[in-house]
Design a protein around this motif. Structure first.
Motif, PDB file in Angstrom:
ATOM      1  N   ASP A   8       0.833  -1.207   0.000  1.00  0.00           N
ATOM      2  CA  ASP A   8       0.000   0.000   0.000  1.00  0.00           C
ATOM      3  C   ASP A   8       0.864   1.253   0.000  1.00  0.00           C
ATOM      4  O   ASP A   8       0.441   2.311  -0.436  1.00  0.00           O
ATOM      5  CB  ASP A   8      -0.908   0.033   1.247  1.00  0.00           C
ATOM      6  CG  ASP A   8      -1.988  -1.034   1.183  1.00  0.00           C
ATOM      7  OD1 ASP A   8      -2.185  -1.615   0.096  1.00  0.00           O
ATOM      8  OD2 ASP A   8      -2.619  -1.305   2.216  1.00  0.00           O
ATOM      9  N   TYR A  54      -6.246   1.348   9.102  1.00  0.00           N
ATOM     10  CA  TYR A  54      -5.103   1.513   8.193  1.00  0.00           C
ATOM     11  C   TYR A  54      -4.225   2.562   8.843  1.00  0.00           C
ATOM     12  O   TYR A  54      -4.657   3.722   8.948  1.00  0.00           O
ATOM     13  CB  TYR A  54      -5.545   2.052   6.830  1.00  0.00           C
ATOM     14  CG  TYR A  54      -6.337   1.089   5.996  1.00  0.00           C
ATOM     15  CD1 TYR A  54      -5.730   0.005   5.377  1.00  0.00           C
ATOM     16  CD2 TYR A  54      -7.702   1.272   5.801  1.00  0.00           C
ATOM     17  CE1 TYR A  54      -6.459  -0.864   4.584  1.00  0.00           C
ATOM     18  CE2 TYR A  54      -8.435   0.412   5.005  1.00  0.00           C
ATOM     19  CZ  TYR A  54      -7.802  -0.655   4.400  1.00  0.00           C
ATOM     20  OH  TYR A  54      -8.529  -1.509   3.621  1.00  0.00           O
ATOM     21  N   LEU A  92      -5.945   5.399  10.467  1.00  0.00           N
ATOM     22  CA  LEU A  92      -7.334   5.587  10.045  1.00  0.00           C
ATOM     23  C   LEU A  92      -8.202   4.393  10.457  1.00  0.00           C
ATOM     24  O   LEU A  92      -8.162   3.336   9.819  1.00  0.00           O
ATOM     25  CB  LEU A  92      -7.386   5.757   8.516  1.00  0.00           C
ATOM     26  CG  LEU A  92      -8.770   5.909   7.915  1.00  0.00           C
ATOM     27  CD1 LEU A  92      -9.345   7.291   8.168  1.00  0.00           C
ATOM     28  CD2 LEU A  92      -8.729   5.615   6.417  1.00  0.00           C
ATOM     29  N   VAL A 102     -11.119   1.989  10.440  1.00  0.00           N
ATOM     30  CA  VAL A 102     -12.124   1.725   9.400  1.00  0.00           C
ATOM     31  C   VAL A 102     -13.213   0.788   9.937  1.00  0.00           C
ATOM     32  O   VAL A 102     -14.389   0.937   9.601  1.00  0.00           O
ATOM     33  CB  VAL A 102     -11.459   1.140   8.137  1.00  0.00           C
ATOM     34  CG1 VAL A 102     -12.493   0.818   7.073  1.00  0.00           C
ATOM     35  CG2 VAL A 102     -10.452   2.127   7.559  1.00  0.00           C
ATOM     36  N   ALA A 135     -22.722   2.365   2.374  1.00  0.00           N
ATOM     37  CA  ALA A 135     -22.342   3.425   1.436  1.00  0.00           C
ATOM     38  C   ALA A 135     -20.897   3.242   0.987  1.00  0.00           C
ATOM     39  O   ALA A 135     -20.133   2.499   1.617  1.00  0.00           O
ATOM     40  CB  ALA A 135     -22.504   4.773   2.127  1.00  0.00           C
ATOM     41  N   THR A 136     -20.565   3.906  -0.085  1.00  0.00           N
ATOM     42  CA  THR A 136     -19.190   3.810  -0.574  1.00  0.00           C
ATOM     43  C   THR A 136     -18.219   4.326   0.497  1.00  0.00           C
ATOM     44  O   THR A 136     -18.500   5.311   1.174  1.00  0.00           O
ATOM     45  CB  THR A 136     -19.044   4.573  -1.913  1.00  0.00           C
ATOM     46  OG1 THR A 136     -17.700   4.481  -2.315  1.00  0.00           O
ATOM     47  CG2 THR A 136     -19.452   6.034  -1.819  1.00  0.00           C
ATOM     48  N   GLY A 137     -17.136   3.582   0.668  1.00  0.00           N
ATOM     49  CA  GLY A 137     -16.152   3.957   1.693  1.00  0.00           C
ATOM     50  C   GLY A 137     -16.510   3.488   3.084  1.00  0.00           C
ATOM     51  O   GLY A 137     -15.802   3.793   4.056  1.00  0.00           O
ATOM     52  N   ALA A 138     -17.606   2.714   3.201  1.00  0.00           N
ATOM     53  CA  ALA A 138     -18.052   2.287   4.538  1.00  0.00           C
ATOM     54  C   ALA A 138     -17.104   1.263   5.160  1.00  0.00           C
ATOM     55  O   ALA A 138     -17.062   1.105   6.376  1.00  0.00           O
ATOM     56  CB  ALA A 138     -19.464   1.705   4.450  1.00  0.00           C
ATOM     57  N   GLY A 139     -16.364   0.532   4.310  1.00  0.00           N
ATOM     58  CA  GLY A 139     -15.408  -0.438   4.852  1.00  0.00           C
ATOM     59  C   GLY A 139     -15.706  -1.880   4.458  1.00  0.00           C
ATOM     60  O   GLY A 139     -15.175  -2.823   5.061  1.00  0.00           O
ATOM     61  N   LYS A 140     -16.542  -2.060   3.409  1.00  0.00           N
ATOM     62  CA  LYS A 140     -16.942  -3.429   3.011  1.00  0.00           C
ATOM     63  C   LYS A 140     -15.749  -4.227   2.483  1.00  0.00           C
ATOM     64  O   LYS A 140     -15.507  -5.363   2.895  1.00  0.00           O
ATOM     65  CB  LYS A 140     -18.053  -3.359   1.942  1.00  0.00           C
ATOM     66  CG  LYS A 140     -19.242  -2.553   2.388  1.00  0.00           C
ATOM     67  CD  LYS A 140     -20.274  -2.406   1.318  1.00  0.00           C
ATOM     68  CE  LYS A 140     -19.828  -1.637   0.094  1.00  0.00           C
ATOM     69  NZ  LYS A 140     -19.640  -0.184   0.312  1.00  0.00           N
ATOM     70  N   THR A 141     -14.996  -3.617   1.540  1.00  0.00           N
ATOM     71  CA  THR A 141     -13.829  -4.314   0.983  1.00  0.00           C
ATOM     72  C   THR A 141     -12.806  -4.569   2.078  1.00  0.00           C
ATOM     73  O   THR A 141     -12.183  -5.635   2.141  1.00  0.00           O
ATOM     74  CB  THR A 141     -13.210  -3.474  -0.158  1.00  0.00           C
ATOM     75  OG1 THR A 141     -14.193  -3.318  -1.160  1.00  0.00           O
ATOM     76  CG2 THR A 141     -11.979  -4.138  -0.744  1.00  0.00           C
ATOM     77  N   THR A 142     -12.651  -3.592   2.951  1.00  0.00           N
ATOM     78  CA  THR A 142     -11.701  -3.759   4.058  1.00  0.00           C
ATOM     79  C   THR A 142     -12.110  -4.967   4.895  1.00  0.00           C
ATOM     80  O   THR A 142     -11.253  -5.778   5.295  1.00  0.00           O
ATOM     81  CB  THR A 142     -11.691  -2.483   4.927  1.00  0.00           C
ATOM     82  OG1 THR A 142     -11.377  -1.379   4.078  1.00  0.00           O
ATOM     83  CG2 THR A 142     -10.677  -2.591   6.037  1.00  0.00           C
ATOM     84  N   TYR A 179      -5.052  -8.298   5.840  1.00  0.00           N
ATOM     85  CA  TYR A 179      -4.606  -7.400   6.912  1.00  0.00           C
ATOM     86  C   TYR A 179      -4.943  -8.072   8.241  1.00  0.00           C
ATOM     87  O   TYR A 179      -6.023  -8.662   8.381  1.00  0.00           O
ATOM     88  CB  TYR A 179      -5.350  -6.060   6.852  1.00  0.00           C
ATOM     89  CG  TYR A 179      -5.093  -5.275   5.588  1.00  0.00           C
ATOM     90  CD1 TYR A 179      -3.991  -4.446   5.471  1.00  0.00           C
ATOM     91  CD2 TYR A 179      -5.976  -5.364   4.513  1.00  0.00           C
ATOM     92  CE1 TYR A 179      -3.756  -3.723   4.308  1.00  0.00           C
ATOM     93  CE2 TYR A 179      -5.750  -4.647   3.346  1.00  0.00           C
ATOM     94  CZ  TYR A 179      -4.641  -3.832   3.246  1.00  0.00           C
ATOM     95  OH  TYR A 179      -4.416  -3.113   2.102  1.00  0.00           O
ATOM     96  N   GLN A 198     -12.917  -6.714  -6.736  1.00  0.00           N
ATOM     97  CA  GLN A 198     -13.443  -5.577  -7.490  1.00  0.00           C
ATOM     98  C   GLN A 198     -12.509  -5.269  -8.669  1.00  0.00           C
ATOM     99  O   GLN A 198     -12.939  -4.973  -9.754  1.00  0.00           O
ATOM    100  CB  GLN A 198     -13.428  -4.387  -6.538  1.00  0.00           C
ATOM    101  CG  GLN A 198     -14.522  -3.413  -6.713  1.00  0.00           C
ATOM    102  CD  GLN A 198     -14.618  -2.511  -5.474  1.00  0.00           C
ATOM    103  OE1 GLN A 198     -13.948  -2.722  -4.466  1.00  0.00           O
ATOM    104  NE2 GLN A 198     -15.449  -1.513  -5.559  1.00  0.00           N
ATOM    105  N   HIS A 210     -23.495  -3.028  -4.493  1.00  0.00           N
ATOM    106  CA  HIS A 210     -24.386  -1.877  -4.293  1.00  0.00           C
ATOM    107  C   HIS A 210     -25.729  -2.156  -4.965  1.00  0.00           C
ATOM    108  O   HIS A 210     -26.765  -1.744  -4.465  1.00  0.00           O
ATOM    109  CB  HIS A 210     -23.758  -0.612  -4.890  1.00  0.00           C
ATOM    110  CG  HIS A 210     -22.615  -0.091  -4.075  1.00  0.00           C
ATOM    111  ND1 HIS A 210     -22.795   0.582  -2.905  1.00  0.00           N
ATOM    112  CD2 HIS A 210     -21.275  -0.169  -4.241  1.00  0.00           C
ATOM    113  CE1 HIS A 210     -21.613   0.923  -2.381  1.00  0.00           C
ATOM    114  NE2 HIS A 210     -20.676   0.464  -3.192  1.00  0.00           N
TER     115      HIS A 210
END
Ligand SMILES: Nc1ncnc2c1ncn2[C@@H]1O[C@H](COP(=O)(O)OP(=O)(O)OP(=O)(O)O)[C@@H](O)[C@H]1O
Length: 569
Positions: free
Chosen positions: A99, A335, A338, A340, A359-366, A375, A406, A521
């Motif tokens: 990263d 991260y 940050l 998450v 919502a986008t950026g909510a942390g689903k992929t994380t 991680y 994705q 989504h």
């Protein structure tokens, strides 16, 4: 030097090179003999000396060739081993390391810095060892021939030092900066080639060119500095050596005239003089070469000393066949600084389809990345059938999941290469065709002249976005897994194709008795899930079926409403 080693093979090479240097030391003595001859006659001693000279030259040729080969091949062998070690290490480094890296810089470390080490091992060390021997041998011989002339010749050391020491120090710094600059240039160049479509579509050719040109110019300026130093060192050394040669010649001639020195000895001195100039320069450059090597070693060591993902060291744990329960308890993750995910709770069972929505950026992929241990969690526990994820080896744990990401994960190679990527079992062509049929790619592949062996281009450039996604789903389905994890895996498909594939995946879920975790989504993709986990404010704020959430959770209702509006547009 820790990364490359002085091995017996290298020592043999250096030893042979030393023998070649010693043989070379004898030649001026033979020349001296000839010059001193009153009359040349092709007989007796002269014949023997000429023969000896010929033998020395041939011997030197053979020994030098063998020595060069031993040293170079040893360098190649060690560079190969170091590159393999680096490749292995890079593949084991944790995701968080990548990263923070620019892949091109990392590539440059592996390619360019390793070359610096190679040249130190195969060029600098042998040159310095044989150089020292040549200098020492020359001094001993010339002292025994004429100590006064030798003392004059010895002036070459301080004079050479006057030039090489200060300039060498500057070139050390330049060499270090050049390596870093080369790494930066590799980084920006490979990035702009990788992102060429983005560059073209955003019409940023000029900006990218300006950015790359900045790095090229930086490297150019450094090269110019290096050129200036080299342009000073070389001619200065030549001029000073020339003055010294003149001094030796003048002094030697006076001595010859006075009868205290033979013409042959003066001739031999001249040969010795020319013979040691190269070695003296090599020895003088040792310090800066060593500095450069230490710089490259430091940069490579940084990669090697990075803590790798803990991959092995654990026994394969027995996992009962049949149903599995994946559970997340109070899982938190950040991260760097940050945060998450905070205190996330989640359950996924075999035969179930669950969805992660937010919502986008909510942390689903994380969350998906944390589940697959890309991680490590900061707090909380992830378990399978009650056994903590960290009790399993990383390899065994990741084997429980088949993931469609994705991003594009198509590799350059054929359809077969892509479908069988990471498969540790033999598959029949029929299985591959079935997997393609499942994602509706069978017709497409059949039309290709080479069928399963058709090449897809770098990153699957020859496929459409939707075809790429379907290929990745087909690949995921071929693996043995307990949970299929789909992160926006069907976002590029039209609604009808997606429906067909999702129905096929439902069937697969039942026949394989595996779980499915979907991140999406699009409402149609998630609405029929057994359970939806709604993520907001870094945590799961509600879970239940689509209908239950619509009824009980206003935030979810709002999210669905907004999503419906987006989908209508
Ligand atoms: N590698 C990373 N390093 C630092 N921060 C990251 C990294 N990846 C994601 N983030 C941050 O973590 C947060 C969650 O990102 P994540 O990709 O998990 O969201 P998401 O819910 O999957 O979003 P989307 O629906 O847009 O895919 C975001 O604020 C993002 O900026």
């Amino acid at each position: 030097m820790k990364l490359l080693k002085i091995t017996p093979r290298l020592l043999w090479g250096i030893l042979l090179s030393m023998i070649a240097s010693l043989l070379n030391l004898y030649l001026p003595l033979l020349v001296r003999h000839f010059i001193n001859l009153k009359q040349f006659a092709w007989s007796g001693l002269s014949k023997k000396v000429l023969l000896l000279g010929g033998l020395i030259l041939i011997g030197n040729l053979l020994v030098s060739s063998l020595s060069d080969y031993l040293i170079s091949s040893e360098g190649d062998r060690q560079v190969r081993q170091l590159r393999l070690r680096l490749q292995k290490q890079v593949l084991r480094l944790p995701q968080k390391y990548f990263d923070q890296q620019i892949s091109g810089n990392l590539t440059s470390r592996i390619i360019n810095d390793v070359n610096v080490l190679r040249s130190f091992l195969t060029e600098t060390i042998p040159a310095v060892v044989t150089g020292c021997l040549t200098i020492l041998g020359t001094m001993l011989i010339t002292f025994s021939l004429d100590w006064k002339l030798t003392l004059l010749m010895l002036l070459v050391f301080p004079i050479d030092g006057l030039v090489t020491v200060p300039l060498g120090k500057i070139s050390e710094v330049i060499a270090d900066q050049t390596q870093s600059s080369l790494a930066a240039l590799t980084g920006v160049t490979s990035e702009s080639i990788k992102q060429i479509k983005t560059v073209k579509l955003n019409k940023t050719e000029e900006d990218v060119f300006a950015k790359n040109a900045r790095e090229i110019n930086k490297l150019y300026r450094l090269s110019l500095k290096g050129d200036r130093i080299a342009a000073m060192i070389g001619p200065l050394q030549s001029m000073l050596s020339f003055c010294l040669i003149m001094a030796v010649v003048l002094y030697g001639t006076l001595r010859v005239k006075s009868g205290s020195l033979s013409t042959g000895t003066l001739g031999a001195f001249m040969m010795y003089f020319f013979q040691i100039i190269g070695p003296i320069n090599n020895v003088a450059l040792f310090y800066s070469d060593r500095k450069q090597m230490l710089g490259a070693t430091r940069k490579i060591s940084e990669i090697i000393n990075e803590t790798a993902e803990e991959t092995a060291g654990k026994e394969q744990l027995a996992v009962a066949p049949g149903s599995s329960l994946l559970r997340l308890d109070q899982v938190s993750f950040a991260y760097q600084d940050l945060p998450v995910l905070e205190k996330v709770y989640l359950e996924a069972r075999s035969g179930e389809k669950i969805a992660l929505v937010g919502a986008t950026g909510a942390g689903k992929t994380t969350l998906a990345n944390v589940i697959t241990r890309l991680y490590p969690v900061a707090a909380g526990r992830i378990s399978l059938n009650g056994q903590a994820s960290t009790d399993f080896s990383l390899e065994q744990w990741r084997g429980f999941f088949s993931v469609v990401l994705q991003e594009n994960t198509i590799i350059s190679g054929s359809i077969r290469d892509n479908l069988t990527l990471g498969l540790n079992r033999k598959v029949t062509d029929q299985e591959l065709w079935d997997a393609l049929a499942l994602v509706r790619l069978e017709e497409y592949a059949k039309k290709l002249p080479k069928g399963l062996d058709s090449l897809l281009g770098e990153s699957g450039k020859q496929l459409s976005g939707g075809q790429r996604q379907r290929m990745q789903i087909a690949r995921a389905c071929l693996r043995d897994f307990k949970f299929l994890l789909l992160d926006e895996a069907t976002s590029n498909l039209d609604a009808d194709t997606e429906k067909i594939i999702m129905t096929a995946l439902d069937r697969l879920k039942r026949t394989k008795n595996c779980g499915q975790i979907t991140i999406a989504h699009r409402l149609a993709t998630i609405a029929n899930s057994d359970r939806i986990y709604f993520i907001k404010n870094k945590t799961v704020v509600a879970s239940g079926s689509h209908e239950e959430l619509l009824e009980k959770v206003p935030d979810y209702r709002r999210y669905v409403h907004e999503q419906q509006l987006k989908e209508k547009r």
